[in-house]
Write an enzyme that holds these catalytic residues in place. Structure first.
Site, PDB file in Angstrom:
ATOM      1  N   ASP A 143       0.379  76.023  68.872  1.00  0.00           N
ATOM      2  CA  ASP A 143       0.687  74.682  68.960  1.00  0.00           C
ATOM      3  C   ASP A 143      -0.711  73.888  68.241  1.00  0.00           C
ATOM      4  O   ASP A 143      -1.668  73.816  69.039  1.00  0.00           O
ATOM      5  CB  ASP A 143       1.122  74.130  70.261  1.00  0.00           C
ATOM      6  CG  ASP A 143       1.236  72.382  70.214  1.00  0.00           C
ATOM      7  OD1 ASP A 143       0.980  71.823  69.187  1.00  0.00           O
ATOM      8  OD2 ASP A 143       1.587  72.166  71.192  1.00  0.00           O
TER       9      ASP A 143
ATOM     10  N   TYR B  98      22.645  58.078  59.172  1.00  0.00           N
ATOM     11  CA  TYR B  98      22.837  59.374  59.837  1.00  0.00           C
ATOM     12  C   TYR B  98      22.896  60.610  58.737  1.00  0.00           C
ATOM     13  O   TYR B  98      23.413  60.697  57.680  1.00  0.00           O
ATOM     14  CB  TYR B  98      24.289  59.456  60.444  1.00  0.00           C
ATOM     15  CG  TYR B  98      23.897  59.309  61.911  1.00  0.00           C
ATOM     16  CD1 TYR B  98      23.454  60.577  62.413  1.00  0.00           C
ATOM     17  CD2 TYR B  98      24.428  58.327  62.728  1.00  0.00           C
ATOM     18  CE1 TYR B  98      23.078  60.234  63.773  1.00  0.00           C
ATOM     19  CE2 TYR B  98      24.459  58.211  64.179  1.00  0.00           C
ATOM     20  CZ  TYR B  98      23.670  59.240  64.705  1.00  0.00           C
ATOM     21  OH  TYR B  98      23.448  59.163  66.012  1.00  0.00           O
TER      22      TYR B  98
ATOM     23  N   LYS C  30      -1.286  62.916  64.977  1.00  0.00           N
ATOM     24  CA  LYS C  30      -2.928  62.983  65.414  1.00  0.00           C
ATOM     25  C   LYS C  30      -3.728  63.112  64.164  1.00  0.00           C
ATOM     26  O   LYS C  30      -3.936  62.042  63.452  1.00  0.00           O
ATOM     27  CB  LYS C  30      -2.968  63.924  66.373  1.00  0.00           C
ATOM     28  CG  LYS C  30      -1.978  63.987  67.680  1.00  0.00           C
ATOM     29  CD  LYS C  30      -2.108  65.091  68.725  1.00  0.00           C
ATOM     30  CE  LYS C  30      -1.441  64.588  70.131  1.00  0.00           C
ATOM     31  NZ  LYS C  30      -0.106  65.366  69.910  1.00  0.00           N
TER      32      LYS C  30
ATOM     33  N   THR D 285       2.263  68.225  66.144  1.00  0.00           N
ATOM     34  CA  THR D 285       2.688  66.880  65.805  1.00  0.00           C
ATOM     35  C   THR D 285       2.290  66.313  64.579  1.00  0.00           C
ATOM     36  O   THR D 285       1.431  66.985  63.942  1.00  0.00           O
ATOM     37  CB  THR D 285       2.157  65.942  67.045  1.00  0.00           C
ATOM     38  OG1 THR D 285       0.794  66.100  66.938  1.00  0.00           O
ATOM     39  CG2 THR D 285       2.704  66.256  68.404  1.00  0.00           C
TER      40      THR D 285
ATOM     41  N   ARG E 120       4.684  59.191  64.239  1.00  0.00           N
ATOM     42  CA  ARG E 120       5.130  59.852  65.565  1.00  0.00           C
ATOM     43  C   ARG E 120       6.105  60.938  65.046  1.00  0.00           C
ATOM     44  O   ARG E 120       7.088  60.371  64.901  1.00  0.00           O
ATOM     45  CB  ARG E 120       5.609  58.891  66.780  1.00  0.00           C
ATOM     46  CG  ARG E 120       4.332  58.082  66.947  1.00  0.00           C
ATOM     47  CD  ARG E 120       4.515  57.453  68.375  1.00  0.00           C
ATOM     48  NE  ARG E 120       4.042  58.375  69.309  1.00  0.00           N
ATOM     49  CZ  ARG E 120       2.669  58.254  69.778  1.00  0.00           C
ATOM     50  NH1 ARG E 120       1.947  57.594  69.092  1.00  0.00           N
ATOM     51  NH2 ARG E 120       2.198  59.237  70.433  1.00  0.00           N
TER      52      ARG E 120
ATOM     53  N   GLU F 209      23.072  64.309  60.122  1.00  0.00           N
ATOM     54  CA  GLU F 209      22.993  65.638  60.538  1.00  0.00           C
ATOM     55  C   GLU F 209      23.160  66.615  59.793  1.00  0.00           C
ATOM     56  O   GLU F 209      23.957  66.598  58.662  1.00  0.00           O
ATOM     57  CB  GLU F 209      23.981  65.451  61.735  1.00  0.00           C
ATOM     58  CG  GLU F 209      23.635  64.706  63.113  1.00  0.00           C
ATOM     59  CD  GLU F 209      24.672  64.380  64.056  1.00  0.00           C
ATOM     60  OE1 GLU F 209      25.600  63.957  63.417  1.00  0.00           O
ATOM     61  OE2 GLU F 209      24.612  65.263  65.271  1.00  0.00           O
TER      62      GLU F 209
HETATM   63  N1  DSN Z   1      -0.290  63.466  74.848  1.00  0.00           N
HETATM   64  C1  DSN Z   1      -1.135  64.132  73.718  1.00  0.00           C
HETATM   65  C2  DSN Z   1      -2.479  64.136  73.933  1.00  0.00           C
HETATM   66  O1  DSN Z   1      -3.049  62.829  74.297  1.00  0.00           O
HETATM   67  O2  DSN Z   1      -3.270  64.992  73.593  1.00  0.00           O
HETATM   68  C3  DSN Z   1      -0.717  65.693  73.683  1.00  0.00           C
HETATM   69  O3  DSN Z   1       1.040  65.639  73.743  1.00  0.00           O
END
Ligand code: DSN
Length: 415
Positions: free
Chosen positions: A198, A52, A227, A224, A233, A54
């Site tokens: 984003d 933990y 990707k 994110t 993730r 925080e």
């Molecule tokens: N679910 C994602 C995508 O497939 O683009 C976006 O968050």
């Protein structure tokens, strides 16, 4: 480890094993997925999950955070270096929570936001009515030009002048073209709005110079990490403004999150180091070449692409006009031959999202497996062959065999 799991929890072991086989034997074309490296997986599955922490480095609410601080500082510094950002928060658990904290750092609940609509390729958290972003804020949207498939910046400006947003959100989940952060910033400035980008999908392209970097133009940038960045993730937030950075830190913790996922932050640190290497830049270049190769081949085969092509890692096919099938039908058909992609609405779609007139195809995951233009052209032909033989179970079975033999030559754990 898996042997121990097999003995103690056979049900989870079995599903995990099947997923392993599925990932190894499928051609993965979902544009938002990728294959993380062994080191990323290892750190994400490490003892860091026990801790933990925080708070933030040197300002924790728990003891024993000496090494945790080192790890989070490494992640922050590497993230800043990768994107040329002055401030970074690497604690968001996901892209949506990054967006929630980022929006809260710029405007008040009930204020007006303007984001890209879901059916034009935007994301839920950019103002969709069922998401927090459409419930907590007064939300308006812009789309793309239905005929060209490109963002019409004049139209965005017109809407912005009309609805007077406090915040404009740019960035998309299914837009195959470059986004001009510069043009968005001119629009935002002219209506007195903050600008947030984003870059969840195109982060890897922005980090390596294959897409304009949003940081010089935006008040806040979110992403994110799983990707094109090829990490665990999770999410992140960056800004060049010190005052906004302070608000971001407060809005992430204690604003919307409690304890950070230190195993994920550790894996993010590993990912940032990998992404700073020359080989990562080469990887992103190959992602773009591979997408282009698929676009050219689909066009040759007579398919209609939204916007006529792609500048990035994904393409959108209008399957309804091309082969008179819905996106859902194509998705289901290709599942039978071990090719995974997703149905997607296209600009001006007349079908509901769960049916859709299009499919979205991305090259990041299979490029990580080692596919080059030659293999992607082969994949394109296999997709076309499956569509042309959609009612012939024997031919589909043969196509599945071809897919498995192609993909098996490119193992999952190659880094
Ligand atoms: N679910 C994602 C995508 O497939 O683009 C976006 O968050």
């Amino acid at each position: 480890m898996y042997e121990e799991l097999k003995n103690s929890d056979y049900e989870v072991y079995l599903a995990l094993n099947k997923e392993f086989t599925r990932e190894s034997e499928n051609i993965e074309l979902i544009a938002s997925e990728n294959f993380a490296s062994k080191n990323v997986l290892m750190v994400q599955g490490s003892i860091l999950t026990n801790k933990y922490a925080e708070g933030y480095p040197s300002k924790r609410y728990y003891g024993g955070c000496e090494y945790i601080d080192q790890i989070e500082n490494l992640a922050i510094e590497r993230c800043k270096k990768l994107f040329g950002a002055k401030f970074a928060n690497v604690q968001p658990h996901s892209g949506s929570s990054a967006n929630m904290a980022a929006i809260r750092s710029l405007i008040n609940l009930g204020d007006t936001i303007l984001g890209m609509s879901l059916d034009a390729g935007g994301h839920l958290s950019h103002g969709y009515k069922l998401s927090f972003s459409g419930k907590d804020y007064k939300s308006y949207s812009y789309g793309v030009d239905v005929n060209s498939g490109f963002i019409d910046y004049e139209e965005v400006y017109k809407i912005a002048k009309e609805v007077k947003p406090k915040l404009i959100i740019c960035g998309a989940s299914a837009y195959p073209r470059k986004i001009s952060f510069k043009k968005f910033s001119e629009i935002a400035k002219s209506v007195g709005a903050y600008l947030m980008a984003d870059i969840a999908h195109i982060a890897g392209l922005c980090a390596t110079g294959y897409h304009e970097n949003p940081l010089p133009y935006c008040d806040i940038v979110t992403s994110t990490t799983h990707k094109t960045l090829r990490g665990p993730r999770g999410g992140l937030i960056m800004t060049n403004d010190e005052e906004i950075a302070k608000k971001v830190n407060k809005n992430v913790f204690p604003g919307i999150q409690g304890g950070p996922l230190m195993h994920v932050i550790g894996a993010k640190a590993v990912m940032f180091k990998e992404d700073l290497e020359d080989s990562y830049k080469e990887y992103i270049h190959q992602v773009i070449l591979n997408t282009k190769a698929m676009c050219d081949e689909f066009i040759k085969l007579g398919y209609k692409l939204v916007s006529g092509g792609s500048d990035n890692h994904l393409l959108l096919i209008d399957v309804k006009s091309s082969v008179n099938m819905s996106g859902k039908e194509v998705e289901k058909l290709l599942e039978k031959v071990n090719i995974t992609l997703n149905k997607n609405t296209i600009p001006g779609d007349t079908l509901p999202p769960l049916e859709s007139s299009g499919v979205r195809i991305g090259s990041p995951a299979m490029t990580s497996r080692g596919f080059k233009e030659k293999e992607f052209i082969e994949v394109t032909r296999l997709i076309d062959k499956a569509i042309k033989n959609k009612d012939d179970e024997i031919k589909l079975k043969n196509i599945k065999e071809e897919v498995i033999s192609l993909v098996k030559a490119f193992p999952m754990f190659n880094r």
